[in-house]
Design a protein around this motif. Structure first.
Motif, short mmCIF file in Angstrom:
data_model
loop_
_atom_site.label_atom_id
_atom_site.label_comp_id
_atom_site.label_asym_id
_atom_site.label_seq_id
_atom_site.Cartn_x
_atom_site.Cartn_y
_atom_site.Cartn_z
N GLU A 200 53.30 94.04 46.43
CA GLU A 200 52.45 95.21 46.20
C GLU A 200 51.26 95.21 47.15
O GLU A 200 50.71 96.27 47.49
CB GLU A 200 51.97 95.27 44.75
CG GLU A 200 51.25 96.58 44.41
CD GLU A 200 50.68 96.61 43.00
OE1 GLU A 200 49.96 97.58 42.70
OE2 GLU A 200 50.95 95.68 42.21
N SER A 201 50.84 94.02 47.59
CA SER A 201 49.73 93.97 48.55
C SER A 201 50.10 94.68 49.84
O SER A 201 49.25 95.34 50.46
CB SER A 201 49.34 92.51 48.83
OG SER A 201 50.38 91.81 49.50
N LEU A 202 51.37 94.57 50.25
CA LEU A 202 51.81 95.28 51.44
C LEU A 202 51.85 96.78 51.20
O LEU A 202 51.42 97.56 52.05
CB LEU A 202 53.20 94.77 51.86
CG LEU A 202 53.87 95.54 53.01
CD1 LEU A 202 52.99 95.56 54.25
CD2 LEU A 202 55.22 94.93 53.33
N GLU A 203 52.34 97.20 50.05
CA GLU A 203 52.42 98.63 49.75
C GLU A 203 51.05 99.28 49.82
O GLU A 203 50.87 100.33 50.46
CB GLU A 203 53.05 98.84 48.37
CG GLU A 203 54.49 98.37 48.26
CD GLU A 203 54.99 98.38 46.82
OE1 GLU A 203 54.35 99.04 45.98
OE2 GLU A 203 56.01 97.71 46.54
N LEU A 204 50.06 98.67 49.17
CA LEU A 204 48.72 99.27 49.12
C LEU A 204 48.02 99.19 50.47
O LEU A 204 47.44 100.18 50.96
CB LEU A 204 47.87 98.58 48.06
CG LEU A 204 48.26 98.81 46.60
CD1 LEU A 204 47.22 98.19 45.69
CD2 LEU A 204 48.42 100.28 46.28
N ASN A 205 48.05 98.02 51.10
CA ASN A 205 47.29 97.85 52.34
C ASN A 205 47.94 98.55 53.52
O ASN A 205 47.25 99.01 54.43
CB ASN A 205 47.07 96.37 52.62
CG ASN A 205 46.12 95.74 51.61
OD1 ASN A 205 45.29 96.42 51.02
ND2 ASN A 205 46.27 94.44 51.37
N ASP A 206 49.27 98.69 53.50
CA ASP A 206 49.93 99.45 54.55
C ASP A 206 49.61 100.94 54.43
O ASP A 206 49.42 101.63 55.43
CB ASP A 206 51.44 99.22 54.51
CG ASP A 206 52.15 99.78 55.73
OD1 ASP A 206 51.65 99.57 56.86
OD2 ASP A 206 53.20 100.43 55.58
N ALA A 207 49.54 101.43 53.20
CA ALA A 207 49.15 102.84 53.00
C ALA A 207 47.74 103.08 53.50
O ALA A 207 47.43 104.12 54.10
CB ALA A 207 49.27 103.20 51.52
N LEU A 208 46.86 102.12 53.28
CA LEU A 208 45.49 102.23 53.77
C LEU A 208 45.46 102.19 55.29
O LEU A 208 44.68 102.91 55.94
CB LEU A 208 44.67 101.08 53.18
CG LEU A 208 43.15 101.21 53.08
CD1 LEU A 208 42.73 102.48 52.37
CD2 LEU A 208 42.58 99.99 52.37
N SER A 209 46.33 101.35 55.89
CA SER A 209 46.43 101.28 57.34
C SER A 209 46.87 102.61 57.94
O SER A 209 46.30 103.08 58.92
CB SER A 209 47.41 100.17 57.72
OG SER A 209 47.59 100.11 59.12
N LYS A 210 47.88 103.22 57.34
CA LYS A 210 48.34 104.51 57.83
C LYS A 210 47.27 105.58 57.71
O LYS A 210 47.11 106.44 58.57
CB LYS A 210 49.61 104.92 57.07
CG LYS A 210 50.82 104.06 57.41
CD LYS A 210 52.01 104.37 56.53
CE LYS A 210 53.20 103.48 56.88
NZ LYS A 210 54.33 103.65 55.95
N GLU A 211 46.49 105.50 56.62
CA GLU A 211 45.38 106.44 56.45
C GLU A 211 44.35 106.24 57.56
O GLU A 211 43.82 107.21 58.11
CB GLU A 211 44.73 106.22 55.08
CG GLU A 211 43.57 107.14 54.77
CD GLU A 211 43.99 108.56 54.47
OE1 GLU A 211 43.09 109.43 54.43
OE2 GLU A 211 45.19 108.82 54.27
N GLY A 212 44.06 104.98 57.88
CA GLY A 212 43.09 104.70 58.94
C GLY A 212 43.53 105.18 60.30
O GLY A 212 42.71 105.57 61.13
#
Length: 428
Positions: A200-212
């Protein structure tokens, strides 16, 4: 293998790796305000907060999600008016534009934030009033650790003084019984179904990366890397991808994006630094889902282990130590064993120890990218049998000794550095 520690490791990760919306220091103040407001009959009209110097430092210049503003006053105000008191570090997840406008009006005359003279590294005392009644909540030593609630002078909650325990009645500090090699063996051998939750850490932080990468956030470190790959000024590849995707997540988080990060040791940036470099390397080597989960667990647990020797907040940038966790997962994914992982962590301690934390802000994304770059460099050196040796600086031959040496620096001499940093920040 010390299998008797494994349940304790899992419980520790579940406690320390949790979703957090926004920088955890202002969010901690918002949480205290929301909990206090719940104990009032009327609508909050005034908020007064006192925080430890370290919390003040980390809350002065960072974006508060959904508000378009920075700093502790807006966090306290919007937390009191619209925070979800049971949502922990996601306390601001449901605020609206109307809530933000009301909070801004409250700021003009009815919100104050000062420094508390306390010994706690992490401390927030927030008093919320509706004009008739008032409630005070104190959070200390952990971003969500409520130690007391007071309503109109009457205590309604005081923390149980009994020491906390983890699974199998082991002490909360499981690392008093463990070392880096125990973490390595655990990550490689624990049943994968027991650690699958870490993905789940990848799911959340990757979504944040794409947003950035797609939004206009902060200093646009990640987007800058990507633009210059597109222009031909930078080449693509593993290093560039690590820098781009890791720093983009920090860009978004530090500028108030309304997406949670999966934190590590109370910090979203530490969670990002422990997740995204490992994920990029895993994708680069076409790792399967089990390998991805084991690498992420190795990274997050190693980061928690390293951080456990240090004060919760200090003058040492937490992204650097979290990236030392990441280098463990990265090195293993690239074919290294424990000897190479130890070499890589030692080289990072010899490289980036001493990067200061001068508060949470958009430029933290630069430190995240610098730490990720150091991790890639150290991993590649280790795979070629090259490392900073125990004859150099604070680095020892043994990786656990090196970690303790770095932590002694953070907890010792750098405490005065912290005082100087805050003095510069509040007087500039």
């Amino acid at each position: 293998m010390k299998k008797h520690l494994w349940n304790g490791f899992i419980e520790t990760v579940k406690k320390e790796v949790v979703p957090a919306l926004g920088c955890t220091e202002p969010v901690s103040v918002a949480l205290a305000a929301a909990i206090a407001a719940r104990h009032l009959k009327g609508k909050p009209t005034q908020v007064e907060a006192y925080v430890s110097p370290n919390l003040m430092k980390n809350g002065m210049g960072v974006g508060v999600p959904g508000t378009g503003m920075v700093g502790l006053p807006i966090a306290a105000a919007v937390g009191a008016l619209a925070g979800e008191p049971d949502a922990g570090l996601e306390v601001l997840k449901n605020i609206t534009k109307g809530d933000v406008e009301a909070a801004k009006l409250m700021l003009e005359q009815h919100v104050s934030v000062g420094v508390a003279q306390v010994s706690n590294i992490l401390f927030a005392k927030v008093t919320v009033s509706d004009g008739t009644d008032q409630a005070t909540v104190i959070i200390a030593d952990g971003h969500t650790n409520v130690v007391s609630i007071d309503v109109n002078g009457d205590a309604v909650f005081i923390i149980d003084p009994q020491p906390a325990t983890t699974a199998d009645n082991q002490p909360e500090n499981i690392f008093a019984l463990a070392n880096a090699h125990d973490i390595y063996e655990f990550a490689l051998n624990v049943p994968v179904e027991d650690i699958q939750f870490i993905t789940e850490s990848l799911e959340l932080n990757d979504a944040l990366s794409k947003e950035g990468l797609t939004g206009n956030y902060g200093l646009q470190i990640g987007a800058t890397f990507q633009r210059n790959v597109d222009r031909g000024l930078l080449s693509g590849g593993l290093l560039t991808n690590v820098l781009c995707r890791t720093s983009a997540a920090s860009d978004a988080r530090m500028d108030g994006a309304m997406k949670p990060a999966m934190s590590n040791s109370g910090s979203g940036n530490q969670g990002i630094a422990a997740t995204m470099p490992v994920a990029v390397v895993a994708e680069h080597v076409n790792a399967d889902q089990e390998t991805m989960a084991r690498a992420l667990m190795m990274s997050h647990l190693m980061a928690i282990y390293i951080k456990s020797y240090q004060n919760k907040l200090s003058a040492l940038c937490g992204a650097t130590t979290a990236s030392m966790g990441a280098v463990a997962g990265m090195t293993w994914l690239l074919g290294g064993g424990f000897e190479q992982i130890s070499a890589a962590i030692n080289s990072m301690i010899g490289d980036i120890t001493g990067i200061i934390c001068d508060g949470a802000k958009t430029s933290c994304a630069m430190k995240v990218s610098s730490s990720a770059s150091a991790a890639v460099k150290a991993a590649l050196m280790a795979l070629d049998g090259i490392r900073v040796t125990g004859n150099e600086g604070i680095v020892a031959d043994d990786v656990d000794a090196s970690i303790r040496n770095m932590s002694a620096l953070a907890n010792g001499a750098m405490t005065q550095t912290d005082v100087q940093i805050l003095d510069i920040m509040v007087h500039k």
